[in-house]
Design a protein around this motif. Structure first.
Motif, PDB file in Angstrom:
ATOM      1  N   PRO A 149       0.814  -1.228   0.000  1.00 12.57           N
ATOM      2  CA  PRO A 149       0.000   0.000   0.000  1.00 12.57           C
ATOM      3  C   PRO A 149       0.840   1.267   0.000  1.00 12.57           C
ATOM      4  O   PRO A 149       0.445   2.273  -0.609  1.00 12.57           O
ATOM      5  N   MET A 150       2.000   1.257   0.662  1.00 11.08           N
ATOM      6  CA  MET A 150       2.850   2.443   0.676  1.00 11.08           C
ATOM      7  C   MET A 150       3.324   2.794  -0.725  1.00 11.08           C
ATOM      8  O   MET A 150       3.472   3.971  -1.076  1.00 11.08           O
ATOM      9  N   LEU A 151       3.552   1.778  -1.554  1.00 14.52           N
ATOM     10  CA  LEU A 151       4.111   2.007  -2.878  1.00 14.52           C
ATOM     11  C   LEU A 151       3.105   2.645  -3.827  1.00 14.52           C
ATOM     12  O   LEU A 151       3.480   3.121  -4.898  1.00 14.52           O
ATOM     13  N   ALA A 152       1.822   2.625  -3.450  1.00 10.62           N
ATOM     14  CA  ALA A 152       0.811   3.283  -4.285  1.00 10.62           C
ATOM     15  C   ALA A 152       0.799   4.800  -4.086  1.00 10.62           C
ATOM     16  O   ALA A 152       0.066   5.508  -4.758  1.00 10.62           O
ATOM     17  N   ALA A 153       1.657   5.295  -3.174  1.00  7.20           N
ATOM     18  CA  ALA A 153       1.656   6.722  -2.855  1.00  7.20           C
ATOM     19  C   ALA A 153       2.306   7.562  -3.944  1.00  7.20           C
ATOM     20  O   ALA A 153       2.072   8.759  -4.018  1.00  7.20           O
ATOM     21  N   GLY A 154       3.127   6.963  -4.789  1.00 13.16           N
ATOM     22  CA  GLY A 154       3.802   7.736  -5.825  1.00 13.16           C
ATOM     23  C   GLY A 154       4.875   6.925  -6.501  1.00 13.16           C
ATOM     24  O   GLY A 154       5.124   5.769  -6.143  1.00 13.16           O
ATOM     25  N   PRO A 155       5.539   7.516  -7.483  1.00 15.46           N
ATOM     26  CA  PRO A 155       6.584   6.790  -8.215  1.00 15.46           C
ATOM     27  C   PRO A 155       7.781   6.492  -7.315  1.00 15.46           C
ATOM     28  O   PRO A 155       8.126   7.293  -6.445  1.00 15.46           O
TER      29      PRO A 155
END
Length: 457
Positions: A237-243
């Motif tokens: 889920p953290m990786l969906a925050a941005g590139p």
């Protein structure tokens, strides 16, 4: 008479729908047009508005189950109106024939008043993106879970990725993750020719712990170690925050995910497994990140000096004081169903809305594995005996000569945020208000920014 709030038809082929989230509670005052709940189908995710003003009561439409189109899921009572509606909602979903004509897909939300095909916001067609076909809902769920669509096998027409495919990917046995997520298979863009990569060949058994490359990129690798009771997927889920432009490697702790199910003797034993796994990949200098119990492991690895750790980030770390929520540990390990697990998961965060369905499903899949939970119960008894943290990492942090940042939530109900006070002056402390034990999920944009800054330093 109270106004029925029904499950509307938002698709021509729709016989049943599923409420993914309620935005109001029982007894709440609502105005006509207020957002009530969200419906998910394989073609759209729709927000449903209140058909009238008043007080919402008798909410019977439960989240996550199939409900027949046209069924009442709640009632709105006018001021001073009393009594119960004559019709009870059937809990089980049953197809309801509806011959009302379709309305044009033109407006942003659907009405919860009429069972006819409701006006819906136009959605993007499920055309290939980077060669991958997926429904809009599948794309959204994959993004929330940090999953790359191109790694998910689609079961729909022409290989289209559906909702069930994304949920299955989150709950797939972790033993298969090691091969399925090797970097060459998960990149979303062609790698630069100068981009450093781990060697794709390794001997069987070289890495004691299960691992997965969540992202490939340039520069210093970021190595992620999850907390107690989680697995490497908890970082998605953290990786969906941005590139993310740095390589990201996630490990499964012993007796977690796809790693061997043994009970380590102490933190040094776990650290040795981490070191051996990193050595098998020949990563070079790394940024090491640990959450909760994984934070104590990460600090131990950094202090031992066998791995080339150039910076350390600890998120809600264990080992800074004796107090821990022992009831949570015991209840979490014992829980076997969604009903018994959810009260404990809610304690992890300040706002329940951040607990995505893929995250809950992945945790449920682990709960169903009795062997896994037994091993985790033994770890809890060893490292958190009698609801006490039996180890201390403060001395380790004081001896480190590398950049260290500690990230905590002010409203952590598992490990008190106050334990992060009194750290050595050179340790940077980030305290996020209105945040619980999982800042990497609740404040994912800010935490990801901190980690990427550390990796580039």
């Amino acid at each position: 008479m109270p106004v029925e709030v029904i499950l509307p038809k938002v698709d021509m082929d729709m016989a049943t729908g599923r409420i993914s989230r309620w935005y109001v509670d029982e007894g709440a005052a609502v105005k006509k047009g207020d957002l009530l709940f969200e419906i998910e189908t394989d073609k759209a995710a729709m927000e449903i508005d209140a058909p009238a003003s008043g007080t919402i009561r008798d909410i019977t439409g439960k989240e996550g189950i199939d409900i027949a189109v046209g069924e009442a899921v709640a009632w709105i009572y006018a001021e001073g109106e009393a009594g119960k509606p004559a019709k009870d909602v059937v809990a089980e979903a049953k197809p309801v024939q509806n011959l009302a004509p379709a309305a044009p897909a033109s407006v942003a939300t659907a009405s919860a008043f009429s069972p006819a095909l409701a006006p819906v916001k136009a959605v993007a067609p499920s055309m290939p993106l980077n060669g991958t076909r997926a429904t809009p809902l599948a794309r959204r769920l994959a993004a929330e879970a940090g999953l790359a669509l191109e790694t998910i096998a689609g079961s729909g027409p022409k290989g289209r990725v559906m909702r069930k495919d994304v949920e299955s990917a989150m709950t797939a046995p972790k033993r298969e993750v090691k091969a399925a997520l090797w970097p060459d298979q998960i990149i979303s863009r062609p790698p630069a020719s100068s981009q450093p990569r781990p060697a794709p060949q390794r001997s069987a058994g070289a890495a004691p712990l299960n691992f997965a490359w969540l992202r490939q990129g340039e520069g210093r690798p970021i190595v992620l170690i999850h907390g107690f009771g989680a697995d490497l997927n908890s970082w998605r889920p953290m990786l969906a925050a941005g590139p993310v432009d740095a390589p990201l490697l996630a490990l499964d702790l012993p007796a977690h995910g796809g790693s061997p199910r043994h009970t380590p003797a102490d933190l040094d034993a776990i650290a040795a497994d981490v070191e051996a796994t990193l050595a098998s990949l020949d990563l070079g200098p790394i940024l090491l990140v640990g959450h909760s119990f994984g934070g104590a492991v990460a600090a131990t690895v950094a202090a031992r000096g066998h791995a080339d750790v150039r910076a350390l980030a600890l998120i809600a770390p264990a080992g800074l004081g004796p107090e821990i929520n022992g009831a949570f540990l015991q209840g979490f390990v014992r829980a076997k169903s969604e009903a018994s697990l959810m009260p404990w998961l809610r304690q992890l965060v300040a706002a329940e809305q951040v607990l995505s369905k893929p995250f809950v499903n992945a945790t449920l899949a682990q709960a169903a594995d009795s062997e896994l939970r037994t091993a985790q119960g033994e770890i809890s008894d060893r490292f958190f005996a009698d609801g006490t943290q039996t180890f201390d990492i403060r001395g380790l942090l004081a001896a480190l000569r590398i950049p260290v940042r500690v990230i905590v939530g002010a409203n952590d109900r598992i490990i008190p945020a106050s334990q992060s006070q009194g750290l050595p002056g050179e340790v940077a402390l980030h305290v996020f208000p209105a945040t619980g034990h999982m800042p990497q999920v609740e404040r994912r944009e800010q935490v990801l920014k901190i980690l990427l800054e550390m990796a580039r330093a």
